[in-house]
Design an enzyme around this catalytic site. Sequence first.
Site, PDB file in Angstrom:
ATOM      1  CG  MET A 105      -1.847  -1.248   1.240  1.00  0.00           C
ATOM      2  SD  MET A 105      -2.852  -1.461  -0.264  1.00  0.00           S
ATOM      3  CE  MET A 105      -4.100  -0.212   0.021  1.00  0.00           C
ATOM      4  CG  LEU A 108       6.076   1.595  -5.731  1.00  0.00           C
ATOM      5  CD1 LEU A 108       6.007   0.337  -6.585  1.00  0.00           C
ATOM      6  CD2 LEU A 108       7.158   1.463  -4.659  1.00  0.00           C
ATOM      7  CG  HIS A 124      -6.383  -1.589  -8.194  1.00  0.00           C
ATOM      8  ND1 HIS A 124      -5.947  -0.751  -7.173  1.00  0.00           N
ATOM      9  CD2 HIS A 124      -7.589  -1.121  -8.569  1.00  0.00           C
ATOM     10  CE1 HIS A 124      -6.861   0.177  -6.960  1.00  0.00           C
ATOM     11  NE2 HIS A 124      -7.870  -0.016  -7.798  1.00  0.00           N
ATOM     12  CG  ASP A 160      -3.998   1.647  -9.029  1.00  0.00           C
ATOM     13  OD1 ASP A 160      -3.081   0.858  -8.731  1.00  0.00           O
ATOM     14  OD2 ASP A 160      -4.675   2.251  -8.174  1.00  0.00           O
ATOM     15  CB  THR A 187     -12.667 -15.683  -3.233  1.00  0.00           C
ATOM     16  OG1 THR A 187     -13.069 -15.487  -1.890  1.00  0.00           O
ATOM     17  CG2 THR A 187     -12.707 -17.152  -3.552  1.00  0.00           C
TER      18      THR A 187
HETATM   19  C1  GAR Z   1      -5.967  -7.071  -1.846  1.00  0.00           C
HETATM   20  O1  GAR Z   1      -7.355  -6.966  -1.980  1.00  0.00           O
HETATM   21  C2  GAR Z   1      -5.276  -6.263  -2.925  1.00  0.00           C
HETATM   22  O2  GAR Z   1      -5.939  -6.286  -4.150  1.00  0.00           O
HETATM   23  C3  GAR Z   1      -5.303  -4.888  -2.313  1.00  0.00           C
HETATM   24  O3  GAR Z   1      -5.033  -5.091  -0.952  1.00  0.00           O
HETATM   25  C4  GAR Z   1      -5.487  -6.386  -0.567  1.00  0.00           C
HETATM   26  C5  GAR Z   1      -4.344  -7.116   0.086  1.00  0.00           C
HETATM   27  O4  GAR Z   1      -4.734  -8.320   0.628  1.00  0.00           O
HETATM   28  N1  GAR Z   1      -4.352  -4.051  -2.933  1.00  0.00           N
HETATM   29  C6  GAR Z   1      -4.525  -2.733  -3.096  1.00  0.00           C
HETATM   30  O5  GAR Z   1      -5.500  -2.147  -2.684  1.00  0.00           O
HETATM   31  C7  GAR Z   1      -3.383  -2.032  -3.808  1.00  0.00           C
HETATM   32  N2  GAR Z   1      -3.726  -0.690  -4.082  1.00  0.00           N
HETATM   33  P1  GAR Z   1      -3.634  -9.413   1.034  1.00  0.00           P
HETATM   34  O6  GAR Z   1      -2.605  -8.674   1.890  1.00  0.00           O
HETATM   35  O7  GAR Z   1      -4.398 -10.405   1.846  1.00  0.00           O
HETATM   36  O8  GAR Z   1      -3.054  -9.966  -0.220  1.00  0.00           O
END
Ligand code: GAR
Length: 206
Positions: A105, A108, A124, A160, A187
């Site tokens: 999060m 970059l 994303h 993104d 999922t």
């Molecule tokens: C996921 O839903 C991913 O798509 C999102 O954070 C979550 C991480 O879950 N990523 C973003 O929002 C990037 N901007 P995880 O740590 O269980 O993989």
Amino acid sequence: MSDAPRSTLRPLVILISGTGSNMQAIVRAAQAQRWRERYGAFVAAIISNRPDAKGLAWAAGEGLPTAVLDHKAYPSREAFDAALAQAIARFDPDATARVVLAGFMRILTPAFVERFAGRLVNIHPSLLPAFPGLHTHQRAIEAGCRFAGATVHLVTAELDQGPILEQAVVPILPGDTPETLAARVLTQEHLIYPRAIERWLRETGG
Ligand code: GAR
């Protein structure tokens, strides 16, 4: 493309900030699908910008190298990204690593993205180009969307917006909250992210 063993190893360095469930799905897929034998690809390290990221403990339990770079310890985004690039380099002697953002999060800097151009991939939780940025599920519900999803894409300097490698679609159901929708999307993320990386390895010479 044959499944012949490769002489050149391709490290995968996975960056996380939290639970790391996508990271876990990728580690499991790499094992089950023998990415090392087929593509020379192996998970070389898990790096987190948050010391308390739950995924770190899971990775350590798997015997994977881990590292923490707390972004709060750096005076600027540029300084953090420079340190992050150095941390990755320790696991990437030939500068061939694929860098996999898995719930990482942090935005970059262009310099970081440029350094890893073509080797940097992200997931994303929306159907890009809709809903870049944060709070994707809440925004999709509020917009009255009937469908939501997730996107695996190459990372470019614009947030993104890089070339799309894979997407999954889920319905938004009556009564959905951002949490119920996030769980349904997640999922699917666990299916498409390993699949996209496997194909990316196969189609880009390991
Ligand atoms: C996921 O839903 C991913 O798509 C999102 O954070 C979550 C991480 O879950 N990523 C973003 O929002 C990037 N901007 P995880 O740590 O269980 O993989």
